[in-house]
Design a protein around this motif. Structure first.
Motif, short mmCIF file in Angstrom:
data_model
loop_
_atom_site.label_atom_id
_atom_site.label_comp_id
_atom_site.label_asym_id
_atom_site.label_seq_id
_atom_site.Cartn_x
_atom_site.Cartn_y
_atom_site.Cartn_z
N UNK A 423 7.65 -7.93 -1.58
CA UNK A 423 7.59 -6.60 -0.97
C UNK A 423 6.79 -5.63 -1.84
N UNK A 424 6.98 -5.70 -3.13
CA UNK A 424 6.23 -4.81 -4.02
C UNK A 424 4.73 -5.09 -3.94
N UNK A 425 4.36 -6.36 -3.95
CA UNK A 425 2.95 -6.71 -3.91
C UNK A 425 2.33 -6.34 -2.56
N UNK A 426 3.08 -6.57 -1.46
CA UNK A 426 2.56 -6.23 -0.14
C UNK A 426 2.35 -4.73 0.01
N UNK A 427 3.18 -3.93 -0.63
CA UNK A 427 3.03 -2.48 -0.53
C UNK A 427 1.81 -1.96 -1.26
N UNK A 428 1.21 -2.81 -2.12
CA UNK A 428 0.03 -2.41 -2.88
C UNK A 428 -1.27 -2.87 -2.26
N UNK A 429 -1.21 -3.74 -1.25
CA UNK A 429 -2.43 -4.33 -0.70
C UNK A 429 -3.31 -3.27 -0.05
N UNK A 430 -2.70 -2.38 0.73
CA UNK A 430 -3.49 -1.35 1.41
C UNK A 430 -4.17 -0.43 0.41
N UNK A 431 -3.48 -0.09 -0.67
CA UNK A 431 -4.08 0.76 -1.70
C UNK A 431 -5.26 0.06 -2.37
N UNK A 432 -5.11 -1.25 -2.61
CA UNK A 432 -6.23 -1.98 -3.23
C UNK A 432 -7.46 -1.98 -2.34
N UNK A 433 -7.23 -2.12 -1.02
CA UNK A 433 -8.37 -2.09 -0.10
C UNK A 433 -9.04 -0.72 -0.10
N UNK A 434 -8.23 0.33 -0.21
CA UNK A 434 -8.78 1.69 -0.13
C UNK A 434 -9.63 2.04 -1.35
N UNK A 435 -9.24 1.59 -2.55
CA UNK A 435 -9.99 1.99 -3.75
C UNK A 435 -11.06 0.98 -4.13
N UNK A 436 -11.17 -0.09 -3.36
CA UNK A 436 -12.16 -1.12 -3.71
C UNK A 436 -13.57 -0.53 -3.65
N UNK A 437 -14.33 -0.68 -4.71
CA UNK A 437 -15.71 -0.22 -4.78
C UNK A 437 -15.86 1.24 -5.17
N UNK A 438 -14.78 1.97 -5.38
CA UNK A 438 -14.88 3.38 -5.74
C UNK A 438 -14.97 3.55 -7.24
N UNK A 439 -15.62 4.61 -7.67
CA UNK A 439 -15.70 4.93 -9.09
C UNK A 439 -14.41 5.60 -9.54
N UNK A 445 -10.05 11.59 -7.09
CA UNK A 445 -10.20 12.63 -6.07
C UNK A 445 -9.47 12.32 -4.78
N UNK A 446 -8.95 11.09 -4.65
CA UNK A 446 -8.24 10.73 -3.42
C UNK A 446 -6.95 11.53 -3.28
N UNK A 447 -6.65 11.97 -2.09
CA UNK A 447 -5.41 12.70 -1.84
C UNK A 447 -4.26 11.72 -1.63
N UNK A 448 -3.05 12.26 -1.70
CA UNK A 448 -1.86 11.42 -1.53
C UNK A 448 -1.78 10.85 -0.13
N UNK A 449 -2.21 11.64 0.87
CA UNK A 449 -2.14 11.18 2.26
C UNK A 449 -3.08 10.00 2.52
N UNK A 450 -4.20 9.96 1.81
CA UNK A 450 -5.14 8.87 2.01
C UNK A 450 -4.58 7.54 1.52
N UNK A 451 -3.66 7.59 0.56
CA UNK A 451 -3.09 6.36 0.00
C UNK A 451 -1.79 5.96 0.70
N UNK A 452 -1.19 6.86 1.48
CA UNK A 452 0.05 6.55 2.18
C UNK A 452 -0.26 5.85 3.50
#
Length: 489
Positions: A423-439, A445-452
């Motif tokens: 469950x812990x690892x699955x909850x991190x998958x979406x965040x990993x996809x969102x920050x992939x390739x970003x500096x 600069x990402x907001x909290x809503x973008x990661x939720x």
């Protein structure tokens, strides 16, 4: 007798204590404690009874503290310090240079520390108290209603002479009035075991543990019911003095022990091998004996020994050290003395040893006999895995395609700890996809809503490809074989 009357008497007892009228305060405290005792006899809900008993215990502590204040004030009246000059019968002329000495009651005011400041209370026969208003005028007293002030805690501002290891009155307020007398023992040994008493609430409840109904039922029968029905648990029905939880790693054995500490209201000792081991010869055996002496003093008590195979393994092996054998022998002797005689068992003086191990086949035979109840904590079944998923995911937003029953089937053979990791690892998958390739600057600069973002079924599918179960089928067969030979549910 109703709830409003009980609350009013408790409020009056605290207000009189704040005003320095300790005699009236003790009368109100005694009355409200007796009222709560009668109220408990009229109730039937066990959960409500436990809460009332906790309130009574807190008021009893306040009563003992007010009683201690009176004892301190009485000592000021009776004791005559040697350094104070005793006047002669004939009058002496006043010294024209030096002022008269300050009275003893004004040199040592009684101090009560509140969370928001310090309030000084003087003796009730002091002239300054006669001109004081409705309440204390300390930093927390001005402009504050008397009923809003906290209850009287440790009000003695004098550091006891025989206190070791306490620095000032602030630490003394943390101590319970019921203090173990360590006379005859090394003070450092007593302090080290006092630290192992779980004074804070572990905040783990029965509902936080999925499945394991048999284990919960046994622990309630061994610890809770003797407190509620002491007349029944006597003689041959005396409470179990030892319970051993056996099972693979990560199935919830330690979590059950924390639930016992939270729900049962007994004094809880959390003991490990480091607690009972010392580099000095003979000191480990003293620690074991001191542990059980303190447990009997603070009874009813639960002693939890995690990984007990590391303390009391099988005796007579080639790699056993002499010091280790002495510690095992002392532990066995003390456990044999826990239960007492069959005729005089008192559940209020109960000391139960709760042990957990992943290697039950390494435990000494004599210890196995003393741990009367031996219960198997298995891997969670399908229903238990669904409950575990609900508990771990209750704070997360789930996508509509999430199927907990399907995930439970995919996690067959996983322990409770393994499912938590999934469950812990699955909850991190979406965040990993969102920050992939970003500096790094873009990530900050990402907001909290973008990661939720909600957790999807695809996240669990990817996670289960990486996270495998930690318990093998061969290990499970060993546990089942041992329980078939030595189990005692």
């Amino acid at each position: 007798m109703n709830l409003e009357e009980i609350c009013d008497n408790a409020k009056k007892g605290r207000e009189y204590a704040l005003l320095g009228n300790y005699d009236s305060s003790m009368v109100y405290y005694q009355g409200v404690i007796q009222q709560i005792h009668k109220q408990c006899h009229t109730l039937r809900d066990p959960a409500v009874i436990v809460r009332w008993l906790q309130v009574r215990e807190e008021l009893t502590e306040e009563y003992e503290q007010v009683k201690a204040i009176m004892g301190t004030l009485e000592s000021f009246k009776t004791e005559k310090p040697n350094h104070i000059f005793t006047p002669q019968t004939e009058e002496r002329p006043e010294d024209p240079v030096w002022p008269p000495p300050i009275p003893a009651e004004l040199r040592n005011p009684v101090v009560v520390k509140w969370p928001s400041g310090v309030v000084q209370l003087q003796r009730k026969d002091c002239p300054a108290l006669q001109h004081r208003g409705a309440g204390p005028a300390g930093p927390a007293g001005r402009g504050q209603a008397k009923s809003d002030r906290p209850g009287v805690r440790d009000a003695r501002g004098i550091k006891p002479k025989d206190d070791k290891g306490k620095k000032g009155s602030g630490d003394a307020q943390e101590q319970d009035q019921k203090k173990f007398d360590g006379t005859g023992y090394d003070g450092d040994l007593v302090d080290s075991l006092e630290r192992d008493i779980v004074s804070r609430n572990p905040n783990v409840h029965w509902d936080d543990i999925a499945d394991l109904e048999d284990a919960k039922k046994l622990l309630k029968e061994a610890v809770v019911l003797p407190m509620w029905m002491p007349e029944f648990f006597k003689g041959i029905r005396r409470p179990w003095k030892g319970v051993l939880m056996v099972g693979p790693p990560g199935t919830g054995k330690t979590l059950l022990a924390k639930a016992v500490a939270t729900e049962c209201g007994t004094t809880f000792f959390n003991v490990s091998s480091s607690t009972l081991n010392s580099k000095y010869r003979g000191e480990s055996e003293k620690l074991v004996r001191l542990l059980f002496e303190m447990a009997r003093f603070y009874a009813p008590t639960t002693i939890f020994i995690d990984e007990i195979d590391s303390i009391c393994g099988r005796r007579g092996t080639s790699d056993e050290h002499e010091a280790s054998r002495r510690v095992k022998s002392e532990l066995l002797i003390q456990m044999d003395g826990v239960g007492g005689s069959l005729e005089n068992d008192d559940p209020s003086k109960m000391v139960m040893v709760l042990a957990a191990t992943n290697f039950p086949w390494d435990i000494d035979e004599a210890l196995r006999r003393r741990l009367e109840k031996r219960i198997y904590i298995p891997l969670p079944a399908a229903v238990g895995r669904v409950e575990l998923l609900k508990i771990n995911l209750r704070e997360l937003e789930l996508a509509a395609d999430i199927d907990l029953d399907l995930i439970a089937e995919m996690t067959e053979g996983y322990s409770g700890s393994d499912i938590t990791t999934v469950c812990r690892d699955a909850s991190m998958v979406a965040m990993r996809r969102r920050i992939q390739g970003l500096t790094p600057e873009e990530i900050r600069a990402l907001s909290k809503d973008e990661l939720q973002m909600p957790v999807t079924m695809e996240d669990f599918t990817l996670t289960l490809k990486k996270v495998s179960k930690s318990v093998s089928a061969a290990d499970l067969e060993k546990y089942v074989a041992w329980m078939g030979e030595f189990g005692s549910v």
